[in-house]
Design a protein around this motif. Structure first.
Motif, PDB file in Angstrom:
ATOM      1  N   ARG A   1       0.834  -1.206   0.000  1.00  0.00           N
ATOM      2  CA  ARG A   1       0.000   0.000   0.000  1.00  0.00           C
ATOM      3  C   ARG A   1       0.870   1.258   0.000  1.00  0.00           C
ATOM      4  N   LEU A   2       1.946   1.228   0.754  1.00  0.00           N
ATOM      5  CA  LEU A   2       2.851   2.383   0.778  1.00  0.00           C
ATOM      6  C   LEU A   2       3.523   2.558  -0.581  1.00  0.00           C
ATOM      7  N   LYS A   3       3.928   1.448  -1.182  1.00  0.00           N
ATOM      8  CA  LYS A   3       4.650   1.492  -2.464  1.00  0.00           C
ATOM      9  C   LYS A   3       3.769   1.979  -3.613  1.00  0.00           C
ATOM     10  N   LEU A   4       2.455   1.875  -3.471  1.00  0.00           N
ATOM     11  CA  LEU A   4       1.568   2.395  -4.501  1.00  0.00           C
ATOM     12  C   LEU A   4       1.625   3.919  -4.602  1.00  0.00           C
ATOM     13  N   ILE A   5       2.057   4.578  -3.523  1.00  0.00           N
ATOM     14  CA  ILE A   5       2.038   6.035  -3.475  1.00  0.00           C
ATOM     15  C   ILE A   5       3.422   6.639  -3.595  1.00  0.00           C
ATOM     16  N   VAL A   6       4.437   6.001  -3.060  1.00  0.00           N
ATOM     17  CA  VAL A   6       5.784   6.569  -3.083  1.00  0.00           C
ATOM     18  C   VAL A   6       6.682   5.722  -3.980  1.00  0.00           C
ATOM     19  N   PRO A   7       7.687   6.341  -4.600  1.00  0.00           N
ATOM     20  CA  PRO A   7       8.533   5.602  -5.541  1.00  0.00           C
ATOM     21  C   PRO A   7       9.511   4.650  -4.871  1.00  0.00           C
ATOM     22  N   ARG A   8       9.842   4.904  -3.618  1.00  0.00           N
ATOM     23  CA  ARG A   8      10.818   4.053  -2.935  1.00  0.00           C
ATOM     24  C   ARG A   8      10.381   3.835  -1.495  1.00  0.00           C
ATOM     25  N   VAL A   9      10.479   2.593  -1.041  1.00  0.00           N
ATOM     26  CA  VAL A   9      10.202   2.266   0.355  1.00  0.00           C
ATOM     27  C   VAL A   9      11.416   1.557   0.936  1.00  0.00           C
ATOM     28  N   VAL A  10      11.930   2.087   2.025  1.00  0.00           N
ATOM     29  CA  VAL A  10      13.008   1.451   2.777  1.00  0.00           C
ATOM     30  C   VAL A  10      12.383   0.763   3.991  1.00  0.00           C
ATOM     31  N   ALA A  11      12.553  -0.535   4.083  1.00  0.00           N
ATOM     32  CA  ALA A  11      12.008  -1.295   5.212  1.00  0.00           C
ATOM     33  C   ALA A  11      13.136  -1.641   6.173  1.00  0.00           C
ATOM     34  N   VAL A  12      12.918  -1.377   7.439  1.00  0.00           N
ATOM     35  CA  VAL A  12      13.929  -1.635   8.466  1.00  0.00           C
ATOM     36  C   VAL A  12      13.550  -2.896   9.240  1.00  0.00           C
ATOM     37  N   VAL A  13      14.464  -3.881   9.234  1.00  0.00           N
ATOM     38  CA  VAL A  13      14.236  -5.141   9.941  1.00  0.00           C
ATOM     39  C   VAL A  13      15.428  -5.445  10.844  1.00  0.00           C
TER      40      VAL A  13
ATOM     41  N   ILE B   1      -4.266   0.420   6.257  1.00  0.00           N
ATOM     42  CA  ILE B   1      -4.306   1.854   5.980  1.00  0.00           C
ATOM     43  C   ILE B   1      -4.672   2.048   4.513  1.00  0.00           C
ATOM     44  N   ALA B   2      -5.667   2.872   4.270  1.00  0.00           N
ATOM     45  CA  ALA B   2      -6.120   3.104   2.896  1.00  0.00           C
ATOM     46  C   ALA B   2      -5.064   3.862   2.094  1.00  0.00           C
ATOM     47  N   THR B   3      -4.924   3.504   0.848  1.00  0.00           N
ATOM     48  CA  THR B   3      -3.964   4.219   0.003  1.00  0.00           C
ATOM     49  C   THR B   3      -4.345   5.693  -0.133  1.00  0.00           C
ATOM     50  N   THR B   4      -5.640   5.995  -0.049  1.00  0.00           N
ATOM     51  CA  THR B   4      -6.054   7.393  -0.111  1.00  0.00           C
ATOM     52  C   THR B   4      -5.531   8.186   1.080  1.00  0.00           C
ATOM     53  N   THR B   5      -5.379   7.525   2.221  1.00  0.00           N
ATOM     54  CA  THR B   5      -4.811   8.195   3.394  1.00  0.00           C
ATOM     55  C   THR B   5      -3.331   8.483   3.175  1.00  0.00           C
ATOM     56  N   ILE B   6      -2.597   7.500   2.669  1.00  0.00           N
ATOM     57  CA  ILE B   6      -1.174   7.704   2.388  1.00  0.00           C
ATOM     58  C   ILE B   6      -1.014   8.820   1.365  1.00  0.00           C
ATOM     59  N   GLU B   7      -1.886   8.820   0.384  1.00  0.00           N
ATOM     60  CA  GLU B   7      -1.855   9.860  -0.643  1.00  0.00           C
ATOM     61  C   GLU B   7      -2.103  11.242  -0.039  1.00  0.00           C
ATOM     62  N   ALA B   8      -3.033  11.328   0.919  1.00  0.00           N
ATOM     63  CA  ALA B   8      -3.346  12.611   1.552  1.00  0.00           C
ATOM     64  C   ALA B   8      -2.157  13.129   2.362  1.00  0.00           C
TER      65      ALA B   8
ATOM     66  N   GLY C   1      -8.349   2.271   9.510  1.00  0.00           N
ATOM     67  CA  GLY C   1      -7.106   1.513   9.371  1.00  0.00           C
ATOM     68  C   GLY C   1      -5.896   2.235   9.926  1.00  0.00           C
ATOM     69  N   ILE C   2      -5.968   3.557  10.089  1.00  0.00           N
ATOM     70  CA  ILE C   2      -4.819   4.299  10.615  1.00  0.00           C
ATOM     71  C   ILE C   2      -4.595   4.017  12.096  1.00  0.00           C
TER      72      ILE C   2
ATOM     73  N   HIS D   1     -12.178  -6.659   7.731  1.00  0.00           N
ATOM     74  CA  HIS D   1     -11.703  -6.641   6.338  1.00  0.00           C
ATOM     75  C   HIS D   1     -11.865  -5.252   5.722  1.00  0.00           C
ATOM     76  N   ALA D   2     -11.259  -4.265   6.421  1.00  0.00           N
ATOM     77  CA  ALA D   2     -11.429  -2.875   5.976  1.00  0.00           C
ATOM     78  C   ALA D   2     -10.808  -2.655   4.625  1.00  0.00           C
TER      79      ALA D   2
END
Length: 200
Positions: A46-58, A113-120, A181-182, A199-200
């Protein structure tokens, strides 16, 4: 999805999940949702749909989780400091993308979290806000947005307080959303069952 933010995503996926599995055998982030994807994969997707790069920390040793996140399109960072808490994980994520000018920070145990929220949140950052948070029914949730002005403060984070001090000390651009979802993270198996039934 037509809007693509210039912000960089930071996905925090280094928690121990001890409330989900006290024995430490099963990583909650690898638990499956009804559609078949893991919790972490869906949060990353969902995050990757909005931003070009996602760094995941593990955490070091989380190889199966790292593969899931790679499959979701993330750049994975193994951080030995992550054991000190969310603040240290966030600092590691920001450090790993030092060419970024803003960051959207999400949690890997929040897959609804809805992609529309990430977009906002991304749109507010793009419009010049330096600290952004979504609100649902007057409760602040995730993901949070940070502009370049907060880079030094983010890099200095440590321990488990995350970025709370930043939110306490600075004006927050509030984005009101109709998105429960937030607020829905997965801490226990019951949380996962409740999430599945909603199942939001």
């Amino acid at each position: 999805m037509t809007y693509v933010s210039l912000a960089t995503g930071v996905l925090l996926a280094a928690g121990y999940g001890s409330r989900f599995d006290p024995d430490g055998i099963h990583n909650k982030l690898l638990a499956r949702l009804p559609e078949g994807k893991s919790v972490a994969h869906e949060a990353a997707h969902r995050l990757k749909l909005i931003v070009p790069r996602v760094v995941a920390v593990v955490r070091p040793g989380s190889d199966a989780l790292a593969r899931e996140l790679n499959d979701a399109g993330c750049d994975v960072v193994f951080s030995a400091a992550a054991g000190r808490g969310m603040g240290a994980s966030l600092a590691a994520g920001v450090e790993a993308c030092d060419d970024a000018e803003s960051w959207i920070v999400a949690l890997a145990d929040m897959p609804r979290i809805a992609t529309t929220t990430i977009e906002a949140v991304a749109s507010a950052l793009g419009g010049g806000a330096s600290l952004v948070a979504p609100f649902y029914r007057n409760q602040r949730g995730h993901p949070a947005g940070f502009g370049i002005a907060h880079r030094a403060a983010l890099l200095a984070l440590d321990g488990d307080a995350g970025a709370r001090a930043l939110f306490a000390a600075h004006t927050v651009t509030r984005v009101d959303v109709d998105d429960p979802g937030i607020l829905r993270d997965i801490d226990t198996p019951d949380d996962l069952r409740d999430l599945d039934s909603a199942h939001a």
